[in-house]
Design an enzyme around this catalytic site. Structure first.
Site, PDB file in Angstrom:
ATOM      1  N   HIS A 172      75.537 -26.528 -54.597  1.00  0.00           N
ATOM      2  CA  HIS A 172      75.629 -27.510 -55.678  1.00  0.00           C
ATOM      3  C   HIS A 172      76.980 -27.518 -56.392  1.00  0.00           C
ATOM      4  CE1 HIS A 172      74.873 -23.963 -58.157  1.00  0.00           C
ATOM      5  NE2 HIS A 172      75.259 -24.668 -59.210  1.00  0.00           N
ATOM      6  N   VAL A 219      80.315 -31.888 -51.910  1.00  0.00           N
ATOM      7  CA  VAL A 219      79.135 -32.667 -51.532  1.00  0.00           C
ATOM      8  C   VAL A 219      77.945 -32.343 -52.427  1.00  0.00           C
ATOM      9  CG1 VAL A 219      77.481 -33.130 -49.688  1.00  0.00           C
ATOM     10  CG2 VAL A 219      79.913 -32.851 -49.149  1.00  0.00           C
ATOM     11  N   GLY A 220      77.656 -31.043 -52.581  1.00  0.00           N
ATOM     12  CA  GLY A 220      76.488 -30.637 -53.346  1.00  0.00           C
ATOM     13  C   GLY A 220      76.527 -31.086 -54.793  1.00  0.00           C
ATOM     14  N   TYR A 251      84.140 -24.658 -36.304  1.00  0.00           N
ATOM     15  CA  TYR A 251      83.345 -25.330 -37.337  1.00  0.00           C
ATOM     16  C   TYR A 251      82.430 -26.370 -36.710  1.00  0.00           C
ATOM     17  CZ  TYR A 251      82.327 -28.174 -41.486  1.00  0.00           C
ATOM     18  OH  TYR A 251      81.700 -28.876 -42.479  1.00  0.00           O
ATOM     19  N   ASN A 292      85.165 -38.260 -43.383  1.00  0.00           N
ATOM     20  CA  ASN A 292      86.012 -37.508 -44.313  1.00  0.00           C
ATOM     21  C   ASN A 292      85.677 -37.883 -45.752  1.00  0.00           C
ATOM     22  OD1 ASN A 292      88.116 -36.233 -42.378  1.00  0.00           O
ATOM     23  ND2 ASN A 292      88.026 -38.387 -41.769  1.00  0.00           N
ATOM     24  N   LEU A 293      85.498 -36.853 -46.588  1.00  0.00           N
ATOM     25  CA  LEU A 293      85.037 -37.062 -47.958  1.00  0.00           C
ATOM     26  C   LEU A 293      86.132 -36.750 -48.971  1.00  0.00           C
ATOM     27  CD1 LEU A 293      81.623 -35.257 -47.505  1.00  0.00           C
ATOM     28  CD2 LEU A 293      82.012 -37.734 -47.529  1.00  0.00           C
ATOM     29  N   HIS A 337      91.565 -30.468 -47.374  1.00  0.00           N
ATOM     30  CA  HIS A 337      91.705 -31.571 -46.433  1.00  0.00           C
ATOM     31  C   HIS A 337      92.884 -32.450 -46.854  1.00  0.00           C
ATOM     32  CE1 HIS A 337      87.433 -30.443 -45.633  1.00  0.00           C
ATOM     33  NE2 HIS A 337      87.811 -30.714 -44.397  1.00  0.00           N
ATOM     34  N   ARG A 361      92.249 -42.047 -40.247  1.00  0.00           N
ATOM     35  CA  ARG A 361      91.068 -41.402 -40.787  1.00  0.00           C
ATOM     36  C   ARG A 361      90.297 -42.375 -41.674  1.00  0.00           C
ATOM     37  NH1 ARG A 361      92.278 -38.519 -37.394  1.00  0.00           N
ATOM     38  NH2 ARG A 361      92.667 -36.254 -37.398  1.00  0.00           N
TER      39      ARG A 361
END
Length: 313
Positions: free
Chosen positions: A12, A16-17, A137, A166-167, A180, A210
């Site tokens: 979290h 992402v979390g 990975y 890709n975030l 990244h 990307r």
């Protein structure tokens, strides 16, 4: 999944979390469970099993992972394959053994072959060789996908897997050694501007393309899938558009208001030439991304400036 369901968000505090947790709060979910890595080491099977036995978890968003950019993936492959396999194995198996109703496993589009056709369709998984720089990975994530599929087949569980592109967004990793490309560019241009430098050096040629998805859209998609999708097939999450790194760098330079030159170190690796996902499946299910790249970059740069002391730690 209803507003009072017992929902565990693993990871979290991560990019992402944290976005998923915020989105759940925003949508009115009230019975949320989350633990820091100090409180619960997901690599420790005994801790994970005890946690699931005691917490009566009904739904799991498995966003916990060891992540990093091209440098970190290339330099620490053993860490990436070991830690990720441990985390996802412990959580997925504990979820099964404690009768979790549904689990969403977050993978990555690096699972697809390096030279796969574009855009990347879900069925391209395991049809070719992986990108060598993040192979460890990717293999860990593929193992997680196959673990979910296998538990569904053998035990009748409802474990689904989503592959985000890709975030970027708030709470990203801005460390220049492990981040990244997008957060690294934001930090490089910002620090060059503040220090009065006349150029910024970037790795590679700038030609790879990307796709970038804001975490607000990703979190919305994850909750959408948890509420609307139950199938053994993976689902891509993206916007369906990509951009060359050199064009992304130009956008960020403009947003940061850096007036200097961009210099490319072509002795450094480019990575996968292109990585655009096919989002037909999730679009047909009824979900579409809403955040434009320009809007998302502006918001992320503002967050970086507002939290600059914390992200430098």
């Amino acid at each position: 999944m209803n507003k009072n369901s017992r929902i565990y968000v693993a990871g979290h505090r991560g990019l992402v979390g944290s976005a998923i947790l915020n989105k759940l709060h925003e949508k009115g979910y009230t019975n949320l469970v989350y633990k820091t890595s100090a409180e619960l080491d997901l690599k420790n099977s005994n801790q994970v099993y005890d946690f699931f036995e005691n917490e009566n978890i009904e739904y799991v968003f498995l966003a916990a992972a060891k992540v990093g950019g091209i440098v970190a993936n290339n330099d620490y492959p053993a860490d990436f394959i070991r830690d990720n396999i441990l985390i996802q194995t412990n959580v997925i198996d504990a979820a099964y053994k404690n009768n979790v109703k549904k689990l969403l496993f977050l993978g990555s589009t690096c699972i697809y072959p390096k030279l796969a056709k574009q855009p990347l369709k879900e069925e391209y998984l395991l049809t070719g060789e992986l990108e060598p720089t993040n192979e460890a990975y990717a293999i860990a994530k593929i193992a997680g996908i196959k673990m979910c599929e296998s538990y569904n087949r053998q035990y009748g569980t409802n474990f689904i897997s989503a592959m985000p592109t890709n975030l970027y967004g708030p709470n990203d990793n801005f460390d220049l050694e492990t981040s990244h490309v997008l957060p690294a560019l934001i930090r490089k241009f910002h620090e060059a501007k503040v220090s009065g430098k006349d150029q910024v050096e970037l790795w590679g040629t700038g030609s790879p393309k990307r796709e970038f998805l804001h975490t607000d859209d990703l979190s919305d998609a994850c909750i959408f899938l948890m509420e609307n999708y139950s199938d053994n097939e993976i689902v891509n999450i993206g916007i369906g558009e990509d951009i060359a790194i050199k064009d992304l760098a130009a956008k960020i330079r403009q947003i940061v208001s850096f007036d200097g030159e961009i210099v490319y170190d072509t002795s450094k690796p480019d990575g996968t030439p292109r990585k655009l996902v096919d989002v037909t499946k999730i679009n047909e299910l009824g979900w579409h991304a809403k955040t434009s790249l320009d809007e998302g970059l502006e918001e992320t740069y503002k967050w970086f400036k507002d939290n600059i002391e914390a992200v430098k730690m």
